[in-house]
Design a protein around this motif. Structure first.
Motif, mmCIF file in Angstrom:
data_model
loop_
_atom_site.group_PDB
_atom_site.id
_atom_site.type_symbol
_atom_site.label_atom_id
_atom_site.label_comp_id
_atom_site.label_asym_id
_atom_site.label_seq_id
_atom_site.Cartn_x
_atom_site.Cartn_y
_atom_site.Cartn_z
ATOM 1 N N LEU A 81 39.871 47.365 -46.825
ATOM 2 C CA LEU A 81 40.306 47.169 -45.515
ATOM 3 C C LEU A 81 42.014 47.449 -45.420
ATOM 4 N N VAL A 82 42.506 46.677 -46.635
ATOM 5 C CA VAL A 82 43.871 46.620 -46.750
ATOM 6 C C VAL A 82 44.448 48.056 -47.129
ATOM 7 N N ALA A 83 43.681 49.067 -47.991
ATOM 8 C CA ALA A 83 43.885 50.250 -48.220
ATOM 9 C C ALA A 83 43.846 50.983 -47.082
ATOM 10 N N LEU A 84 42.900 51.010 -46.209
ATOM 11 C CA LEU A 84 42.579 51.690 -44.764
ATOM 12 C C LEU A 84 43.783 51.330 -43.887
ATOM 13 N N PHE A 85 44.327 49.989 -43.793
ATOM 14 C CA PHE A 85 45.329 49.719 -42.910
ATOM 15 C C PHE A 85 46.701 50.481 -43.248
ATOM 16 N N THR A 86 46.978 50.362 -44.708
ATOM 17 C CA THR A 86 47.934 50.849 -45.034
ATOM 18 C C THR A 86 48.172 52.495 -44.852
ATOM 19 N N LEU A 87 46.894 53.091 -45.097
ATOM 20 C CA LEU A 87 47.134 54.406 -44.704
ATOM 21 C C LEU A 87 47.113 54.985 -43.316
ATOM 22 N N ALA A 88 46.602 54.176 -42.476
ATOM 23 C CA ALA A 88 46.693 54.419 -40.934
ATOM 24 C C ALA A 88 48.004 54.077 -40.524
ATOM 25 N N GLU A 89 48.845 53.148 -41.273
ATOM 26 C CA GLU A 89 50.189 52.664 -40.743
ATOM 27 C C GLU A 89 51.143 53.782 -41.135
ATOM 28 N N ARG A 90 50.752 54.654 -41.931
ATOM 29 C CA ARG A 90 51.659 55.649 -42.671
ATOM 30 C C ARG A 90 51.470 56.941 -42.238
ATOM 31 N N SER A 91 50.177 57.501 -41.956
ATOM 32 C CA SER A 91 49.847 58.538 -41.840
ATOM 33 C C SER A 91 49.485 58.971 -40.249
ATOM 34 N N ARG A 92 49.834 60.130 -39.907
ATOM 35 C CA ARG A 92 49.487 60.681 -38.601
ATOM 36 C C ARG A 92 48.536 61.695 -38.364
ATOM 37 N N ASN A 93 47.555 61.648 -39.344
ATOM 38 C CA ASN A 93 46.477 63.022 -39.669
ATOM 39 C C ASN A 93 45.521 62.087 -38.998
ATOM 40 N N ARG A 94 44.920 62.301 -37.838
ATOM 41 C CA ARG A 94 43.925 61.495 -37.269
ATOM 42 C C ARG A 94 42.559 62.021 -37.938
ATOM 43 N N ARG A 95 42.379 63.073 -38.232
ATOM 44 C CA ARG A 95 41.302 63.586 -38.820
ATOM 45 C C ARG A 95 41.150 62.945 -40.295
ATOM 46 N N LEU A 96 42.114 62.901 -40.868
ATOM 47 C CA LEU A 96 42.048 62.370 -42.226
ATOM 48 C C LEU A 96 41.827 60.944 -42.160
ATOM 49 N N LEU A 97 42.032 60.167 -41.311
ATOM 50 C CA LEU A 97 41.730 58.723 -41.131
ATOM 51 C C LEU A 97 40.343 58.514 -40.506
ATOM 52 N N ALA A 98 39.960 59.584 -39.809
ATOM 53 C CA ALA A 98 38.342 59.441 -39.467
ATOM 54 C C ALA A 98 37.360 59.694 -40.448
ATOM 55 N N VAL A 99 37.830 60.637 -41.359
ATOM 56 C CA VAL A 99 37.093 60.960 -42.644
ATOM 57 C C VAL A 99 37.089 59.566 -43.476
ATOM 58 N N CYS A 100 38.068 59.069 -43.741
ATOM 59 C CA CYS A 100 38.397 57.978 -44.454
ATOM 60 C C CYS A 100 37.520 56.764 -43.968
ATOM 61 N N VAL A 101 37.571 56.657 -42.880
ATOM 62 C CA VAL A 101 36.645 55.338 -42.090
ATOM 63 C C VAL A 101 35.074 55.827 -42.251
ATOM 64 N N ALA A 102 34.807 56.872 -42.451
ATOM 65 C CA ALA A 102 33.361 57.416 -42.608
ATOM 66 C C ALA A 102 33.192 57.208 -43.943
ATOM 67 N N LEU A 103 34.056 57.323 -44.986
ATOM 68 C CA LEU A 103 33.753 57.319 -46.298
ATOM 69 C C LEU A 103 33.534 55.827 -46.594
ATOM 70 N N ALA A 104 34.326 54.858 -46.040
ATOM 71 C CA ALA A 104 34.372 53.806 -46.324
ATOM 72 C C ALA A 104 33.082 52.976 -45.748
ATOM 73 N N ALA A 105 32.690 53.444 -44.617
ATOM 74 C CA ALA A 105 31.506 52.846 -43.933
ATOM 75 C C ALA A 105 30.164 53.254 -44.721
ATOM 76 N N VAL A 106 30.009 54.501 -45.261
ATOM 77 C CA VAL A 106 29.021 55.038 -46.142
ATOM 78 C C VAL A 106 29.055 54.248 -47.355
ATOM 79 N N ALA A 107 30.024 53.971 -48.214
ATOM 80 C CA ALA A 107 30.146 53.205 -49.011
ATOM 81 C C ALA A 107 29.734 51.932 -49.215
ATOM 82 N N SER A 108 30.255 51.323 -47.923
ATOM 83 C CA SER A 108 29.828 49.610 -47.679
ATOM 84 C C SER A 108 28.155 49.729 -47.306
#
Length: 369
Positions: free
Chosen positions: A78-105
């Motif tokens: 969750l901390v890693a996702l927050f940091t990435l979202a705070e610094r990145s403007r690539n919405r597609r990358l953020l969506a992929v990261c959310v999906a990967l984290a959800a699959v892993a969890s």
């Protein structure tokens, strides 16, 4: 709220990062009592990586993904996702990261027989959980962007206020230059003309010398006034009004004190606006000043008139009857009169007549009055 935020901003970034590493490690330990060596190594790498989350947010997120396999909700992820979202403007990358984290969890660990229904439920739950820090990080990013934009807008407004103040000052300087020329030049020219006449007519040597000195000083003053007016008008603009200002009621007094034989004819209604009255007065004043300076001995006529579309004044003088005095010309009088006419949407015409004299004509439309 603002005080707590200010205190939080004073905490050094390394201290916050080390605290997050410790929290992630404790969270991992509380949710996994008997980790294998592999799990322990992966957890150690993922938690330690949080210390570098500000510089390498995407790499740190990928290193924390194995932690998500070991527990349903991992603080490190969750901390890693927050940091990435705070610094990145690539919405597609953020969506992929959310999906990967959800699959892993939602993936069972260790791998066993998969219950598709429960896995789907866990996936939806994990998807909502991992999306929360991303949305919060994007919110903070938007807040920073907005604060920066507001700061830029405030700087632009401050710059505009500075430019406006400079423009007002420039207009005041231009108006001051015009008033100096209209008033001071009028009086000094009259002094020079009278002194010149006294110098010619006087028989006493001392009187002649005094008249010559007065005329010389008047000429020098006019020359210095011309330089000063030029400097003041260097950054000028439209006129701003100064008080007190003359009106048509002062026109007869101006004619009587002009030192020239002048015939005043015509009348204008008392409803004429103050700016128009001032423009008419200044036109007559400048024209009579030029008559004294450049057409000695000439007579002049001042005609106030009104037609269906406008009002105005015409000043006409006859040819000079004797040589003119060598008085300096400021070259600013007609310029100032034309500026006044333009402000009132009127016209100013000036030029020689067929008889050898000179005519100045100001016309102001009734719509501007």
């Amino acid at each position: 709220m603002s005080r707590a935020r200010a205190l939080w901003q004073r905490v050094p970034a390394p201290v916050i990062d080390l605290a997050l590493v410790a929290v992630a490690a404790v969270d991992m330990r509380l949710n996994n009592w008997e980790p294998t060596r592999l799990e322990l190594a992966l957890a150690a790498v993922g938690c330690t990586a949080l210390a570098f989350r500000r510089r390498f947010p995407l790499v740190v997120f990928l290193l924390t993904l194995p932690v998500a396999l070991m527990q349903d909700v991992a603080v490190a992820v969750l901390v890693a996702l927050f940091t990435l979202a705070e610094r990145s403007r690539n919405r597609r990358l953020l969506a992929v990261c959310v999906a990967l984290a959800a699959v892993a969890s939602s993936t069972p660990w260790p791998l066993a027989e998969v219950d598709r229904t429960m896995t789907l439920v866990f996936f939806v739950y994990s998807l909502a959980t991992t999306a929360a820090p991303v949305l919060f990080g994007q919110l903070l990013q938007a807040q920073r962007d907005l604060a920066r934009r507001l700061g830029e807008i405030e700087e632009v407004r401050e710059h505009e206020r500075t430019l406006h103040a400079q423009a007002v000052l420039a207009r005041e300087r231009a108006q001051l230059a015009r008033e100096m020329h209209d008033v001071v030049s009028h009086q000094v020219s009259l002094i020079a003309v009278r002194a010149g006449a006294l110098q010619v007519a006087a028989r006493d040597v001392d009187a002649k010398e005094a008249a010559r000195t007065i005329r010389s000083l008047s000429v020098t003053t006019l020359d210095e006034l011309r330089t000063m007016v030029t400097l003041l008008r260097a950054s000028g603009g439209d006129a701003t009004e100064l008080t007190p200002q003359p009106t048509l009621a002062d026109l007869r007094k101006l004619v009587e004190s002009s030192g020239t034989h002048v015939q005043l004819t015509g009348e204008l209604p008392p409803t004429v606006s103050t700016p128009t009255q001032r423009a008419l007065y200044r036109t007559v004043q400048e024209a009579l000043t030029n008559v004294r300076k450049h057409a000695p001995g000439a007579t002049a006529s001042v005609e106030l008139w009104q037609d269906d579309e406008g009002i105005g004044v015409t000043v006409t003088n006859t040819p000079s009857t004797r040589p003119s005095l060598s008085l300096p010309g400021s070259q600013q009088g007609l310029v100032g009169l034309r500026e006044r006419a333009d402000i009132l949407h009127g016209t100013l015409d000036a030029g020689p007549t067929t008889e050898g004299g000179y005519r100045v004509r100001l016309r102001v439309p009734l719509s501007a009055d």
